[in-house]
Every structure is written in structure tokens, then in C-alpha cells.
Motif scaffolding. Structure first.
Motif, PDB file in Angstrom:
ATOM      1  N   ARG A 130      25.133 -27.904   7.790  1.00  0.00           N
ATOM      2  CA  ARG A 130      24.521 -29.222   7.680  1.00  0.00           C
ATOM      3  C   ARG A 130      24.333 -29.893   9.036  1.00  0.00           C
ATOM      4  N   CYS A 131      24.962 -29.349  10.073  1.00  0.00           N
ATOM      5  CA  CYS A 131      24.864 -29.962  11.395  1.00  0.00           C
ATOM      6  C   CYS A 131      23.428 -29.940  11.903  1.00  0.00           C
ATOM      7  N   SER A 132      23.107 -30.937  12.692  1.00  0.00           N
ATOM      8  CA  SER A 132      21.749 -31.051  13.230  1.00  0.00           C
ATOM      9  C   SER A 132      21.381 -29.826  14.058  1.00  0.00           C
ATOM     10  N   HIS A 133      20.199 -29.342  13.878  1.00  0.00           N
ATOM     11  CA  HIS A 133      19.628 -28.235  14.661  1.00  0.00           C
ATOM     12  C   HIS A 133      20.303 -26.885  14.404  1.00  0.00           C
ATOM     13  N   THR A 134      21.230 -26.807  13.465  1.00  0.00           N
ATOM     14  CA  THR A 134      21.900 -25.532  13.207  1.00  0.00           C
ATOM     15  C   THR A 134      20.915 -24.482  12.707  1.00  0.00           C
ATOM     16  N   GLN A 135      20.127 -24.847  11.711  1.00  0.00           N
ATOM     17  CA  GLN A 135      19.181 -23.885  11.139  1.00  0.00           C
ATOM     18  C   GLN A 135      18.209 -23.373  12.199  1.00  0.00           C
ATOM     19  N   ALA A 136      17.777 -24.271  13.093  1.00  0.00           N
ATOM     20  CA  ALA A 136      16.812 -23.870  14.122  1.00  0.00           C
ATOM     21  C   ALA A 136      17.441 -22.976  15.185  1.00  0.00           C
ATOM     22  N   SER A 137      18.741 -23.109  15.396  1.00  0.00           N
ATOM     23  CA  SER A 137      19.399 -22.345  16.450  1.00  0.00           C
ATOM     24  C   SER A 137      19.895 -20.976  15.993  1.00  0.00           C
ATOM     25  N   LEU A 138      19.859 -20.699  14.699  1.00  0.00           N
ATOM     26  CA  LEU A 138      20.346 -19.414  14.199  1.00  0.00           C
ATOM     27  C   LEU A 138      19.567 -18.236  14.781  1.00  0.00           C
ATOM     28  N   GLN A 139      18.292 -18.438  15.048  1.00  0.00           N
ATOM     29  CA  GLN A 139      17.468 -17.345  15.568  1.00  0.00           C
ATOM     30  C   GLN A 139      17.839 -16.969  17.004  1.00  0.00           C
ATOM     31  N   GLN A 140      18.739 -17.740  17.632  1.00  0.00           N
ATOM     32  CA  GLN A 140      19.181 -17.393  18.975  1.00  0.00           C
ATOM     33  C   GLN A 140      20.216 -16.273  18.968  1.00  0.00           C
ATOM     34  N   VAL A 141      20.835 -16.030  17.804  1.00  0.00           N
ATOM     35  CA  VAL A 141      21.833 -14.959  17.712  1.00  0.00           C
ATOM     36  C   VAL A 141      21.503 -13.965  16.597  1.00  0.00           C
ATOM     37  N   ALA A 142      20.392 -14.173  15.910  1.00  0.00           N
ATOM     38  CA  ALA A 142      20.063 -13.294  14.779  1.00  0.00           C
ATOM     39  C   ALA A 142      18.554 -13.133  14.627  1.00  0.00           C
ATOM     40  N   GLU A 143      18.186 -12.020  14.031  1.00  0.00           N
ATOM     41  CA  GLU A 143      16.781 -11.812  13.665  1.00  0.00           C
ATOM     42  C   GLU A 143      16.479 -12.667  12.441  1.00  0.00           C
TER      43      GLU A 143
END
Length: 307
Positions: A130-143
Motif C-alpha cells: 500500500r506504500c506510495s510508489h511501491t507498485q511502480a518500483s517493483l519493476q526495478q527488481v523484477a520482470e
């Protein structure tokens, strides 16, 4: 820069003294939850540690303790034996999510992140999403792949190393800007000198920054990052070990073995000062000329010099 203020959290006879930014407790119209202490798995040690979600779970904060022997607090008319000073700083939730994403990556398939971030021992981990920008930052460590409006993820070591290297580069810039000494000669408990060393090299900054970032990732990722940065091996570990790896006793994560939930809820908010009683008002108006302060009774006596 957000100002920081000292607050006390009370629950029955136990209290903590906490330093936190005002943003931790400031709520907006859309926030539907108060700040709350939670028990999460430390990404570097797997030990249950204490963290804090701000209002509305918009941010997650790391809780560390300034702890030294024989410290207590005078709070009102009582003495609090727990003399620790807890301070709360923002933390990138991706550090806490990475162990779950990395573990699920061993299955070799794309999965919804809600299915990956699940832990019976640490159920609060799902709040990280639920944290801000978490969903957008997932692609930095995953496909990332989207199918039918649903996003799926799979751990990528290559992306993770690039992300961690970027973190190191950002840390190096911050160290230089703050004029923090990072040379091998720094041996004090604070690891900071009043005067910057003239012979500090780029390698010293990289090694120091690597040590700091390694405190938030597993040992194997820390070693892999060491290779990516092309840092030479330390010849004398005891003498040249990065200061950040010599963890200070006064700057340690708070293990969540205690009953941290008693400090959750409305008690975290700022409380107005209590009204003085008639006796206290009378004492405040009294003439204190010639009186000694309480600290004077605990100060060492100054010996008079003999002629």
C-alpha cells in the motif's frame, strides 16, 4: 527539510521516547488509519524487527535505538527505566519486499505480487504493497508482464544489481555532500571527523556506501554487489572493515520481541501539555533564589586548588 520533534508514547506505566518527523503522524483527508508499529522480517538478518507504518500506510519507517548503558528518562513524576531513544526514519519498502520476491523467483514463473508477498509469521508484510510508489518500483527488481489487466512479476537478479548499484551511487553523492569522513583512518564510534581527510579516494566512498546498503539486503546480495562495484578484497579486515559494518551499539534495529502493539493507536499522536495543579502553580511562583537545581546534586564536586 522536515523538522523533527521529540514525542513520548505512553501505555500504562511503560513509555518510549521517540524522535520522528511530523509527516509520520500528519493525516490527509484520504488517510483511514493511524500510525502503527508492526513486526516485520529484517531483510538482512531475517530476525523479527520493529517498523512503523505512517498514517494511511503511505510510508514505512525503520525504527532504530540509541541505546547506552545506565540511561533512564525522567517523565513527569516518574523514572522510566528504558533509557533508549528511538528514532524513526523513512525506508524504501522495496528492501523489505525483496526477500519475498527473490524467494518466489526460485519457482521460475511470473506471479501476482499479492501472491508473492505473503507470510504467516509476518502478516503485516502485505501492508508494504500500500506504500506510495511501491507498485511502480517493483519493476526495478523484477520482470513485469501484464495480462488481462493483471500484472505479474518474476525476480530478476540483473535488475536488482542495477538497482542496488544505483542506491550505492546515490549514497556516495550524499556522503560527499555531507562531508562525512569515510577513509580507513576513521576509527571512532561515530565514524565522523570534524575535518575531511585529504587523501580519501573514490574507492573509500564506494566501500563505505556498499557497507551501508549491505545492511538492508541479504549476505549473498551484499557479496554480489561487492563484485559489481569491483571493490578489491580487504587485506586486514579488522583495520579496514567499512565503518558501517562495525555496527554501533547505539544505532541498532529494534528487535520485535517485546509487546510493541501497546504503543499503537491514538497515544502516538501529540498530546497537549497537562494543566498545572494549584500546588504546582504556587511552587512555580515561589522565590527560588539560593536554591540548587536537581542536576547540581549529581554533578562532580570541583576541588579547590591548594595554595
Amino acid at each position: 527539510m522536515t523538522s523533527k520533534k521529540k514525542r513520548t508514547l505512553s501505555a500504562q506505566n511503560d513509555r518510549w521516547v521517540v524522535i520522528a518527523a511530523d509527516s509520520v503522524v500528519e493525516a490527509t483527508k484520504t488517510d483511514d488509519s493511524d500510525p502503527v508499529f508492526v513486526r516485520l522480517k529484517n531483510p538482512a538478518t531475517d530476525v523479527p524487527s520493529l517498523y512503523l507504518f505512517g498514517t494511511g500506510d503511505s510510508r514505512v519507517y525503520e525504527v532504530k535505538a540509541f541505546d547506552e548503558d545506565y540511561h533512564s528518562w525522567f517523565i513527569g513524576q516518574t523514572v522510566q527505566r528504558d533509557g533508549r531513544l528511538l528514532y524513526i526514519t523513512p525506508m524504501d519498502p522495496l528492501y523489505l519486499l525483496l526477500p519475498y520476491i527473490k524467494k518466489a523467483g526460485k519457482e521460475g514463473k511470473l506471479q501476482p505480487v499479492e501472491q508473492v508477498v505473503m507470510d504467516e509469521d509476518f502478516p503485516a508484510c502485505s501492508r508494504l504493497l500500500r506504500c506510495s510508489h511501491t507498485q511502480a518500483s517493483l519493476q526495478q527488481v523484477a520482470e513485469e508482464k501484464e495480462v488481462g489487466g493483471q500484472k505479474y512479476y518474476r525476480y530478476s537478479e540483473e535488475k536488482t544489481m542495477q538497482w542496488l548499484k544505483k542506491k550505492v551511487d546515490q549514497t556516495v553523492k550524499a556522503l560527499k555532500k555531507s562531508n562525512i569522513s569515510v577513509g580507513g583512518g576513521v576509527k571512532s564510534t561515530t565514524y565522523i571527523r570534524t575535518k575531511q581527510e585529504s587523501n580519501v579516494q573514490e574507492e573509500d566512498y564506494l566501500r563505505y556506501a556498499h557497507g551501508l546498503i549491505s545492511e538492508y539486503v541479504s549476505e549473498d546480495l551484499g557479496k554480489a554487489l561487492h563484485k559489481i562495484l569491483q571493490l578489491p578484497e580487504i587485506l586486514s579486515p579488522k583495520e579496514l572493515e567499512p565503518p558501517s559494518k562495525k555496527r554501533k551499539l547505539s544505532d541498532t534495529p529494534v528487535e520485535a520481541g517485546e509487546d510493541y502493539t501497546k504503543f499503537n493507536g491514538a497515544n502516538f499522536a501529540r498530546k497537549p501539555p497537562k494543566k498545572m495543579t494549584a500546588a504546582q502553580k504556587s511552587l512555580a511562583k515561589a522565590d527560588k533564589t539560593g536554591m540548587k537545581s536537581m542536576s547540581a546534586f549529581f554533578s562532580p564536586k570541583v576541588k579547590t586548588e591548594q595554595n
